[in-house]
Scaffold this motif. Structure first.
Motif, short mmCIF file in Angstrom:
data_model
loop_
_atom_site.label_atom_id
_atom_site.label_comp_id
_atom_site.label_asym_id
_atom_site.label_seq_id
_atom_site.Cartn_x
_atom_site.Cartn_y
_atom_site.Cartn_z
N UNK A 32 0.86 -1.24 0.07
CA UNK A 32 -0.03 -0.04 0.16
C UNK A 32 0.81 1.25 -0.06
N UNK A 33 0.50 2.23 -0.54
CA UNK A 33 1.23 3.53 -0.65
C UNK A 33 0.16 4.53 -0.09
N UNK A 34 0.54 5.71 0.56
CA UNK A 34 -0.16 6.81 1.03
C UNK A 34 -0.43 7.71 -0.14
N UNK A 35 -1.72 8.27 -0.39
CA UNK A 35 -2.10 9.00 -1.54
C UNK A 35 -3.11 9.93 -1.36
N UNK A 36 -2.47 11.10 -0.66
CA UNK A 36 -3.55 12.15 -0.40
C UNK A 36 -4.35 11.82 0.86
#
Length: 68
Positions: A32-36
Motif C-alpha cells: 500500500x502507498x499513501x495517496x493524499x
C-alpha cells in the motif's frame, strides 16, 4: 533497506514509483502507498531482478495491479 522499482504495466519504461522495503514482497502479497490522505492497495503480480549494465548490482522489481 534496498530500493525496489514498482511497475504497473509489464511494458512500462519507467517505474510507477520506487519503494523502500525491509523485505521483498512476494507475488500474491499486497503493498500500500499513501495517496493524499488515503491508501492505494496494490496486488503484487510478479517479482524479478534486473541489471542496468555489466558490473552493476542487480535491482529488484515488482509488477503490481491496483486493487482499490
Amino acid at each position: 533497506m534496498p530500493l525496489v522499482d514498482v511497475f504497473e504495466d509489464e511494458n512500462a519504461d519507467r517505474p510507477l514509483f520506487v519503494g523502500e522495503f525491509s523485505f521483498l514482497p512476494r507475488a500474491g502479497e499486497y503493498i500500500a502507498t499513501e495517496a493524499g490522505g488515503y491508501f492505494r492497495h496494490y496486488n503484487v503480480v510478479e517479482v524479478w531482478y534486473r541489471q542496468e549494465g555489466e558490473g552493476q548490482p542487480f535491482r529488484a522489481c515488482l509488477r503490481v495491479r491496483l486493487d482499490d
